[in-house]
Design a protein around this motif. Structure first.
Motif, short mmCIF file in Angstrom:
data_model
loop_
_atom_site.label_atom_id
_atom_site.label_comp_id
_atom_site.label_asym_id
_atom_site.label_seq_id
_atom_site.Cartn_x
_atom_site.Cartn_y
_atom_site.Cartn_z
N GLU A 110 24.52 4.51 12.94
CA GLU A 110 25.91 4.99 12.86
C GLU A 110 26.86 3.99 12.21
N SER A 111 26.58 2.71 12.36
CA SER A 111 27.50 1.73 11.79
C SER A 111 26.80 0.39 11.62
N GLY A 112 27.39 -0.45 10.76
CA GLY A 112 26.91 -1.82 10.61
C GLY A 112 25.44 -1.90 10.27
N ILE B 197 19.40 3.54 7.14
CA ILE B 197 20.49 2.62 7.46
C ILE B 197 21.78 3.40 7.66
N SER B 198 22.82 2.71 8.10
CA SER B 198 24.10 3.38 8.31
C SER B 198 24.83 3.53 6.98
N ARG B 199 25.78 4.44 6.95
CA ARG B 199 26.59 4.63 5.74
C ARG B 199 27.44 3.40 5.46
N ASP B 200 27.94 2.75 6.51
CA ASP B 200 28.73 1.52 6.33
C ASP B 200 27.95 0.47 5.55
N TYR B 201 26.69 0.28 5.97
CA TYR B 201 25.86 -0.74 5.34
C TYR B 201 25.55 -0.36 3.90
N ALA B 202 25.23 0.91 3.66
CA ALA B 202 24.93 1.36 2.30
C ALA B 202 26.13 1.16 1.37
N LYS C 48 0.83 -1.21 0.00
CA LYS C 48 0.00 0.00 0.00
C LYS C 48 0.87 1.26 0.00
N THR C 49 1.82 1.31 0.89
CA THR C 49 2.78 2.43 0.96
C THR C 49 4.17 1.84 0.92
N PRO C 50 4.95 2.11 -0.13
CA PRO C 50 6.28 1.49 -0.24
C PRO C 50 7.23 2.01 0.83
N ALA C 51 8.33 1.28 1.00
CA ALA C 51 9.39 1.69 1.94
C ALA C 51 10.69 1.83 1.16
N GLU C 52 11.39 2.93 1.40
CA GLU C 52 12.68 3.17 0.76
C GLU C 52 13.80 2.95 1.77
N ILE C 53 14.80 2.20 1.37
CA ILE C 53 15.95 1.92 2.24
C ILE C 53 17.08 2.84 1.79
N SER C 54 17.55 3.69 2.68
CA SER C 54 18.55 4.67 2.25
C SER C 54 19.39 5.14 3.43
N TYR C 55 20.54 5.68 3.06
CA TYR C 55 21.38 6.38 4.04
C TYR C 55 21.11 7.87 3.93
N MET C 56 20.86 8.52 5.06
CA MET C 56 20.69 9.97 5.12
C MET C 56 21.67 10.55 6.12
N ASP C 57 22.28 11.68 5.77
CA ASP C 57 23.12 12.34 6.76
C ASP C 57 22.23 13.15 7.71
N ALA C 58 22.84 13.87 8.65
CA ALA C 58 22.08 14.54 9.71
C ALA C 58 21.10 15.57 9.15
N ASN C 59 21.57 16.39 8.19
CA ASN C 59 20.69 17.42 7.63
C ASN C 59 19.51 16.81 6.88
N CYS C 60 19.80 15.83 6.05
CA CYS C 60 18.74 15.19 5.27
C CYS C 60 17.73 14.49 6.19
N THR C 61 18.23 13.87 7.25
CA THR C 61 17.34 13.22 8.22
C THR C 61 16.38 14.24 8.83
N LYS C 62 16.91 15.39 9.22
CA LYS C 62 16.08 16.44 9.82
C LYS C 62 15.05 16.97 8.83
N TRP C 63 15.48 17.27 7.61
CA TRP C 63 14.59 17.87 6.62
C TRP C 63 13.55 16.88 6.09
N SER C 64 13.77 15.58 6.30
CA SER C 64 12.84 14.55 5.82
C SER C 64 11.89 14.07 6.91
N TYR C 65 11.87 14.78 8.04
CA TYR C 65 11.00 14.44 9.17
C TYR C 65 11.30 13.04 9.72
#
Length: 254
Positions: free
Chosen positions: A131-133, A195-200, A104-121
């Motif tokens: 942070e890792s793994g 997800i973490s940047r390491d995993y991405a 019904k509503t898809p899910a996106e798996i992604s790495y976001m930095d601090a600013n993007c996380t804040k601006w994306s609610y």
């Protein structure tokens, strides 16, 4: 103008005001009420405009001024340093899930930095960003769809397709450790699984080995002014020697 009978004029003025005090009081009250009315209307209009903007931001999934699509690390660095760009936030999408509980509503798996996380609610209200793994942060509605109780340290198993733009590699099923979560907003277009940047980077390396191109990075930006956002972003591209209106030009930054 200088007059000698200033005291007399002042006395006559005060007597005139006193003689018509009821009319003058009514006039004062009318002026005060009119001022209050216009102030209230102005405040209400500003509040409605802000609410409408926030509603639109939530519908599109974030409130950054704009996004430069498919940027390389070098392009991202140059754009972020441009005088018109006040702040920048990067996001790398590595996959999506549209089947099963996410049909019904898809899910996106992604790495976001601090600013993007804040601006994306998607700033966790409980816990923290990955942070890792194999750490993950996501909304409570997505957790419930997966049958997971929102608790820090819970194990979350997610199956998703490794995909980027027009290329799809393979399906991955991984178990993550929940390090942060927030309440789901029904207006949001997707569930964000962060997800973490390491995993991405690890998943990207696996995908490249199968013949895929490196995943795209989108650079969200806040500009120095919210006036003529598109024009400012096009100016950034022009200043840096990029084209903005082409999908095929290798030097294009849309």
């Amino acid at each position: 103008m200088n007059v000698k009978n200033r005291k007399c004029i002042r006395k006559l003025s005060l007597k005139s005001l006193y003689a018509n005090r009821r009319r003058n009081l009514i006039a004062i009250f009318a002026i005060a009420l009119t001022t209050m009315l216009f102030t209230s209307m102005f405040t209400i209009v500003l509040s409605l405009n802000a609410s409408y903007e926030t509603y639109q931001f939530r519908q599109v999934g974030g409130y950054a001024h704009g996004t430069f699509k498919d940027v390389s690390p070098e392009q991202a660095e140059r754009i972020a340093a441009h005088p018109k760009v006040k702040a920048a936030g990067a996001r790398k999408v590595i996959g999506i899930t549209v089947d099963g509980v996410f049909s019904k509503t898809p899910a996106e798996i992604s790495y976001m930095d601090a600013n993007c996380t804040k601006w994306s609610y998607t700033t966790p209200t409980t816990g923290r960003m990955p942070e890792s793994g194999k750490e993950v942060a996501m909304d409570t509605a997505a957790l419930q769809l997966l049958g997971v109780t929102p608790e820090l340290g819970a194990e979350v198993t997610v199956s998703y397709s490794i995909t980027d733009k027009d290329q799809t590699a393979f399906t991955v099923t991984d178990t993550f450790t929940l390090v942060g979560y927030w309440e789901y907003d029904e207006l949001m277009p997707v569930h964000y699984i962060n997800i973490s940047r390491d995993y991405a980077d690890d998943i990207e390396a696996q995908a490249v080995k199968t013949g895929l191109q490196p995943f795209r990075t989108d650079l969200n930006v806040m500009l120095a002014s919210s006036t003529n956002i598109q024009g400012q972003m096009e100016q950034v591209d022009t200043d840096l020697g990029y084209t903005w209106d082409s999908y095929t030009d290798p030097n294009s930054v849309r």
